[in-house]
Design an enzyme around this catalytic site. Structure first.
Site, PDB file in Angstrom:
ATOM      1  CG  HIS A 202      35.657 -42.286  30.804  1.00 23.77           C
ATOM      2  ND1 HIS A 202      35.009 -42.708  29.661  1.00 23.77           N
ATOM      3  CD2 HIS A 202      35.941 -40.993  30.607  1.00 23.77           C
ATOM      4  CE1 HIS A 202      34.898 -41.673  28.833  1.00 23.77           C
ATOM      5  NE2 HIS A 202      35.458 -40.625  29.384  1.00 23.77           N
ATOM      6  CB  CYS A 326      23.859 -40.480  11.973  1.00 21.27           C
ATOM      7  SG  CYS A 326      24.542 -40.264  10.330  1.00 21.27           S
TER       8      CYS A 326
HETATM    9  C1  LIG Z   1      37.207 -39.450  25.199  1.00 22.93           C
HETATM   10  C2  LIG Z   1      38.127 -38.441  24.659  1.00 22.93           C
HETATM   11  C3  LIG Z   1      38.147 -37.127  25.159  1.00 22.93           C
HETATM   12  C4  LIG Z   1      37.160 -36.661  26.207  1.00 22.93           C
HETATM   13  O1  LIG Z   1      37.420 -37.215  27.460  1.00 22.93           O
HETATM   14  P1  LIG Z   1      36.257 -37.185  28.577  1.00 22.93           P
HETATM   15  O2  LIG Z   1      36.941 -37.676  29.810  1.00 22.93           O
HETATM   16  O3  LIG Z   1      35.187 -38.076  28.105  1.00 22.93           O
HETATM   17  O4  LIG Z   1      35.840 -35.765  28.715  1.00 22.93           O
HETATM   18  C5  LIG Z   1      39.045 -36.241  24.632  1.00 22.93           C
HETATM   19  N1  LIG Z   1      39.920 -36.619  23.679  1.00 22.93           N
HETATM   20  C6  LIG Z   1      39.948 -37.864  23.179  1.00 22.93           C
HETATM   21  C7  LIG Z   1      40.939 -38.219  22.141  1.00 22.93           C
HETATM   22  C8  LIG Z   1      39.051 -38.818  23.640  1.00 22.93           C
HETATM   23  O5  LIG Z   1      39.070 -40.046  23.136  1.00 22.93           O
END
Ligand SMILES: *Cc1c(COP(=O)(O)O)cnc(C)c1O
Length: 398
Positions: A202, A326
């Site tokens: 995503h 927050c």
């Molecule tokens: C978004 C993010 C995650 C977590 O990924 P998810 O697919 O939302 O679990 C981990 N590390 C970084 C650097 C992120 O930006």
């Protein structure tokens, strides 16, 4: 102006329409289980294999080194916990940085409870980890170095190839959280000596709930989820076929548009940064100006609460994010902003804007124009700002 103006692409991205289209038949027509013998299962298996190939090819990895997971957090948890379990006999020391995502930091806290010792390397004022400091931190019992490829809050890109070379020289495993990078910047796991790498669908215009962990062949790592023989027996559970098709398609798309997207985002990013810094007093850029994700802008405004800023921006149809936690029920400012040396009050007044290839210069102008008014308005209500102005006039008189 067409609103909302979405400037929170580090939090999540829109699933590209062509990705959705590619996924749909895997819900409705080709819904078979990839492990089944009959043709319907075969179709699903073929789609999973293709996605795996696309990802491997774009990382310089082998197809059998890509393991699908439920996202970036799972990949990070798996990399750390399974390495700790598999190599815990050899040593109990892990090196990471102070500015990692909580999927890494909270896993480290858990490992500390299990008797592991973690070194949290500091970063400089731009958020950079020093490769020399990584090398100095390596001990006899170091089993893993985990340093994120680029930071999700301030966009600083780490010297990953240098850190990888150091890890290799000392024969310590090297993991990188590349969730903000995969699909944005070219990565080659061979050239950069990366042993494990986390990514998430995503964050690159793919669906939520799907990600992968690259695990170099030869790395001993146990299964994270016990069950069936999916993912070469290392990650059980019926494959998320539509999700896998989605992340595969999103990967192909991201790499095909990368050059043009990067160029456009950098142009808008620089324009946005320049306008904000010149037109809004007492503002500063957080993170490195050069080694920076193409789409990341992170600015602190003195005498302002980030939360109020977000609410007022939302009122203007602008989706942004702040540097403090927050909103998630905690009053602590961002650990990343504190790590780069910002005092609490400045860390509280920060704003993260993360762009996509769909943003326009017109939108940037709309954002800055509104931001100026909002910052002015909030400062006019701030007792801190009032005090500051009084002191300034006093200074001027003396
Ligand atoms: C978004 C993010 C995650 C977590 O990924 P998810 O697919 O939302 O679990 C981990 N590390 C970084 C650097 C992120 O930006």
């Amino acid at each position: 102006m067409h609103t909302p103006i979405y400037l929170d692409n580090a939090a999540t991205t829109k699933t590209a329409p062509e990705v959705v289209e590619k996924m749909l038949p895997y819900f409705t027509e080709n819904y078979g289980n990839p492990s089944s013998i009959y043709g319907l299962g075969g179709k699903a298996k073929k789609a999973v294999d293709e996605a795996r190939e696309t990802i491997a090819k774009n990382l310089g990895a082998k197809t059998q080194e890509i393991y699908f997971t439920a996202g970036g957090s799972e990949s990070d948890n798996w990399a750390l916990q399974a390495t700790a379990r598999a190599y815990g006999e050899k040593g109990k020391h892990i090196i990471t940085s102070a500015i990692e995502h909580h999927a890494i930091l909270h896993t480290c806290r858990e490992l500390e409870r299990q008797g592991f010792e973690i070194t949290y390397l500091p970063v400089d004022e731009n958020g950079l980890v020093s490769p020399a400091a990584v090398e100095e931190a390596i001990r006899e019992d170091t089993i893993l170095i985990s340093i994120m490829f680029a930071n999700n809050e301030i966009g600083t890109i780490q010297p990953i190839a240098e850190i990888g070379a150091i890890a290799k020289k000392h024969q310590v495993l090297f993991h990188t959280d590349a969730v903000q990078v995969f699909g944005q910047i070219p990565i080659n796991v061979e050239e950069m000596h990366i042993d494990m790498l986390s990514a998430s669908g995503h964050k690159l215009n793919g669906p939520k709930g799907i990600g992968f962990l690259y695990i170099r062949q030869g790395v001993k790592i146990r299964s994270f989820i016990q069950g069936g023989q999916q993912e070469r027996g290392r990650r059980a559970g019926t494959e998320n076929v539509p999700g896998i098709v989605g992340i595969g398609c999103a990967t192909a798309r991201a790499f095909s548009i990368m050059e043009a997207k990067t160029k456009q985002e950098i142009t808008l990013r620089e324009y946005l940064i320049d306008r904000i810094l010149t037109e809004i007093p007492y503002s500063r850029l957080n993170g490195a100006r050069e080694n920076r994700l193409p789409n990341n802008v992170n600015i602190s405004f003195e005498f302002i609460e980030g939360e109020s800023l977000l609410i007022l921006l939302d009122g203007k149809g602008i989706c942004a994010s702040s540097g403090s936690a927050c909103t998630s029920g905690s009053l602590d400012p961002s650990h990343v902003l504190l790590a780069i040396g910002l005092p609490h009050e400045k860390a509280h007044g920060s704003l993260r804007l993360t762009l996509s290839e769909e943003n326009t210069k017109e939108e940037m102008d709309y954002v800055v124009d509104n931001l100026k008014q909002i910052v002015d308005r909030l400062r006019s209500m701030s007792p801190l700002y009032e005090d500051f102005l009084k002191k300034e006039t006093k200074k001027a008189k003396n």
